[in-house]
Design a protein around this motif. Structure first.
Motif, short mmCIF file in Angstrom:
data_model
loop_
_atom_site.label_atom_id
_atom_site.label_comp_id
_atom_site.label_asym_id
_atom_site.label_seq_id
_atom_site.Cartn_x
_atom_site.Cartn_y
_atom_site.Cartn_z
N TYR A 10 48.63 37.78 48.39
CA TYR A 10 47.98 38.73 47.47
C TYR A 10 49.23 39.25 46.60
CZ TYR A 10 43.88 38.10 50.04
OH TYR A 10 42.92 37.52 50.75
N GLN A 11 49.13 39.57 45.15
CA GLN A 11 50.13 39.75 44.52
C GLN A 11 50.05 41.09 43.59
OE1 GLN A 11 50.78 36.27 41.79
NE2 GLN A 11 51.67 35.27 43.30
N ARG A 15 43.84 41.91 42.18
CA ARG A 15 43.52 40.65 42.85
C ARG A 15 43.15 40.61 44.09
NH1 ARG A 15 48.89 37.16 40.62
NH2 ARG A 15 49.31 38.30 38.77
N LEU A 19 39.24 39.60 44.90
CA LEU A 19 38.83 38.44 46.07
C LEU A 19 37.83 39.21 47.32
CD1 LEU A 19 42.35 36.72 45.74
CD2 LEU A 19 40.01 35.70 45.48
N HIS A 41 43.94 39.36 32.52
CA HIS A 41 44.92 38.36 32.80
C HIS A 41 45.15 38.26 34.38
CE1 HIS A 41 49.01 36.27 33.59
NE2 HIS A 41 48.23 35.37 32.93
N LEU A 45 43.84 35.53 37.43
CA LEU A 45 44.81 35.03 38.22
C LEU A 45 44.31 35.32 39.65
CD1 LEU A 45 48.13 36.19 36.96
CD2 LEU A 45 47.35 33.74 36.93
N GLY A 47 41.42 34.17 40.62
CA GLY A 47 40.84 32.99 41.04
C GLY A 47 41.95 31.98 41.69
N ALA A 48 43.00 32.02 41.79
CA ALA A 48 44.01 31.49 42.52
C ALA A 48 44.45 31.65 43.86
CB ALA A 48 45.30 31.02 41.59
N GLY A 49 44.03 33.10 44.22
CA GLY A 49 44.13 33.71 45.36
C GLY A 49 43.43 33.29 46.66
N PRO A 50 44.03 33.44 47.70
CA PRO A 50 43.11 33.02 48.86
C PRO A 50 42.03 33.99 49.08
CG PRO A 50 45.17 34.31 49.57
CD PRO A 50 45.32 34.11 48.02
#
Length: 86
Positions: A10-11, A15, A19, A41, A45, A47-50
């Motif tokens: 996770y960033q 986000r 998730l 934005h 993003l 959507g690209a995380g686990p």
């Protein structure tokens, strides 16, 4: 973010929490509010995380409760946290 959250991929808080919401089996759609292009934005993003598993969902819920208390805010009641983490 806690170190374990970064290690899990996770960033940002937003986000990770987006998730967390969409990984709940009862959630079929999430529509996050945003007030800026930067927030939009960051949400995209996610959507690209686990997606977190059940154990990580519980850890995220506990981290949010701890962060709320640290900031002097009232977290969800423990029963609410348990219901949303499982």
């Amino acid at each position: 973010l806690p170190d374990w959250a970064v290690a899990a991929g996770y960033q940002s808080w937003s986000r990770m929490l987006l998730l967390w919401v969409i990984s709940h089996p009862a959630v079929t759609c999430a529509i996050p509010a945003t007030s800026s292009a930067a927030h939009l934005h960051d949400n995209l993003l996610a959507g690209a995380g686990p997606l977190p598993d059940d154990a990580l969902r519980e850890r995220i819920a506990a981290a949010v409760a701890g962060e709320c208390l640290r900031r002097g805010r009232v977290p969800l009641a423990p029963n609410d946290m348990a219901r949303w983490s499982s």
